[in-house]
Design a protein around this motif. Structure first.
Motif, mmCIF file in Angstrom:
data_model
loop_
_atom_site.group_PDB
_atom_site.id
_atom_site.type_symbol
_atom_site.label_atom_id
_atom_site.label_comp_id
_atom_site.label_asym_id
_atom_site.label_seq_id
_atom_site.Cartn_x
_atom_site.Cartn_y
_atom_site.Cartn_z
ATOM 1 N N LEU A 8 0.843 -1.194 0.000
ATOM 2 C CA LEU A 8 0.000 0.000 0.000
ATOM 3 C C LEU A 8 0.878 1.243 0.000
ATOM 4 C CD1 LEU A 8 -3.008 0.982 0.274
ATOM 5 C CD2 LEU A 8 -2.539 1.171 2.731
ATOM 6 N N ILE A 9 0.700 2.071 -1.008
ATOM 7 C CA ILE A 9 1.481 3.300 -1.156
ATOM 8 C C ILE A 9 0.600 4.486 -0.755
ATOM 9 C CG2 ILE A 9 2.771 4.732 -2.801
ATOM 10 C CD1 ILE A 9 3.077 2.071 -4.449
ATOM 11 N N SER A 10 1.190 5.475 -0.159
ATOM 12 C CA SER A 10 0.437 6.581 0.418
ATOM 13 C C SER A 10 -0.400 7.353 -0.600
ATOM 14 C CB SER A 10 1.403 7.546 1.109
ATOM 15 O OG SER A 10 0.696 8.602 1.707
ATOM 16 N N TYR A 11 -1.527 7.841 -0.130
ATOM 17 C CA TYR A 11 -2.415 8.720 -0.895
ATOM 18 C C TYR A 11 -1.681 10.004 -1.250
ATOM 19 C CZ TYR A 11 -6.599 11.702 -1.583
ATOM 20 O OH TYR A 11 -7.554 12.559 -2.069
ATOM 21 N N ALA A 12 -1.813 10.438 -2.487
ATOM 22 C CA ALA A 12 -1.069 11.609 -2.967
ATOM 23 C C ALA A 12 -1.759 12.898 -2.552
ATOM 24 C CB ALA A 12 -0.940 11.555 -4.492
ATOM 25 N N SER A 13 -1.348 13.416 -1.411
ATOM 26 C CA SER A 13 -1.894 14.659 -0.871
ATOM 27 C C SER A 13 -0.980 15.120 0.246
ATOM 28 C CB SER A 13 -3.313 14.426 -0.336
ATOM 29 O OG SER A 13 -3.772 15.533 0.399
ATOM 30 N N VAL A 14 -1.152 16.373 0.688
ATOM 31 C CA VAL A 14 -0.401 16.858 1.838
ATOM 32 C C VAL A 14 -1.312 16.971 3.058
ATOM 33 C CG1 VAL A 14 1.052 18.758 2.703
ATOM 34 C CG2 VAL A 14 1.191 18.082 0.318
ATOM 35 N N GLY A 54 4.202 1.803 2.426
ATOM 36 C CA GLY A 54 5.292 2.697 2.049
ATOM 37 C C GLY A 54 5.157 4.039 2.733
ATOM 38 N N SER A 55 5.975 4.286 3.743
ATOM 39 C CA SER A 55 5.943 5.531 4.498
ATOM 40 C C SER A 55 7.038 6.468 4.000
ATOM 41 C CB SER A 55 6.129 5.226 5.984
ATOM 42 O OG SER A 55 5.903 6.359 6.773
ATOM 43 N N LEU A 56 7.162 7.631 4.640
ATOM 44 C CA LEU A 56 8.229 8.579 4.340
ATOM 45 C C LEU A 56 9.409 8.353 5.276
ATOM 46 C CD1 LEU A 56 6.787 12.158 3.619
ATOM 47 C CD2 LEU A 56 8.198 10.758 2.120
#
Length: 295
Positions: free
Chosen positions: A75-81, A108-110
């Motif tokens: 699972l890759i993060s949602y594209a937003s801030v 997948g985190s930062l």
């Protein structure tokens, strides 16, 4: 050995696309499920025999059934801030995945809060990642140089930082995808012996560069003097190139995002892990090589 089906969502973009590219030669295509907002971007994967599905973080109707017949999901993060909305979308996707029978989730985190002894971050952008990691326990360079454009050169880069250390363990997104693909392969082949099970791991470059050293490399490549001018978070957010890149659903998060520079000052992005090098079997591509190829 029984087949083990691996899913990737979203399976396009920098991390997702890199993972798809490097999973295809590592795992039987018939046991791969790639999920994206625009499935046409994955025609090459479908042609290779992988299953391609359409789903979007923001639409529960297709997200609800996107994870069926998947054993392990990346699972890759949602594209937003945004923070709350982003974390809520992650939680929803995780819940749907669990209901669909997904047994294992890679998230997948930062790289902020990358040190083992530090699971907090002052960076606004990192908060939904930490919230998602906690939920699971109970789930690029131009951002940091004010969208420096080598085709439209400026004399100064205005950021909320003076360029000094601690720095950033830069790594190319495609290499993150390749490293993740290798983790998924190893996990699928030997679930019981997988040493990172139920752990948070850090994939990073092996060399740390300060923001000043990062800009020095850009200067070297574009052959034009460029200096860093430190500005406030508010001034950073007001720059014409910044606001549009951090506006989601009509809200400008540019100033809030500038808290990432404080995270840099605290050394949150300076943890250089050897794990990606071990997974790749070679040194990850260095920052200068990556940017040189882009230019």
């Amino acid at each position: 050995m029984a087949s083990h089906r691996i899913g990737v969502f979203p399976a396009s973009g920098g991390i997702g696309g890199g993972t798809v590219k490097h999973l295809l030669p590592r795992h039987p295509a018939k046991d791969l499920v790639f999920i994206a907002r625009n499935p046409a971007n994955l025609d090459f994967a479908a042609a290779a025999g992988a299953t391609v599905r359409k789903a979007d973080y923001d639409f529960n109707a297709n997200l609800e059934h996107a994870f069926e017949d998947i054993d392990t999901l990346f699972l890759i993060s949602y594209a937003s801030v945004e923070v709350e909305h982003r974390a809520e979308r992650h939680r929803t996707a995780i819940d749907f995945a669990i209901r669909a029978g997904v047994k294992y989730i890679f998230y997948g985190s930062l790289g902020f809060a990358g040190r083992e002894d530090n699971k907090k971050s002052v960076a606004y952008v990192m908060q939904p990642y930490l919230m998602t990691e906690k939920y699971l326990e109970e789930c690029s360079y131009n951002l940091y140089t004010a969208f420096f454009d080598p085709r439209n050169l400026v004399d100064e880069i205005e950021i909320a930082h003076n360029g000094s250390g601690p720095g950033i363990a830069w790594v190319k997104r495609e290499k993150l995808g390749e490293g993740t693909a290798e983790l998924l392969r190893r996990f699928a082949e030997n679930l019981k012996e997988f040493k990172f099970r139920n752990k948070t791991v850090l994939l990073s470059g092996t060399k740390v560069l300060t923001l000043q050293e990062t800009v020095d490399i850009l200067v070297k490549l574009v052959k034009k003097p460029v200096t860093i001018r430190q500005v406030s978070d508010e001034e950073f957010g007001r720059q014409p190139k910044v606001g549009p890149n951090f506006t989601y659903r009509g809200v400008d998060y540019g100033t809030a995002w500038a808290s990432a520079f404080e995270a840099f000052r605290l050394g949150e992005a300076s943890a250089a892990s050897p794990l990606l090098r071990e997974l790749l079997g070679r040194e990850p591509e260095d920052f200068e090589t990556t940017i040189s190829s882009l230019l």
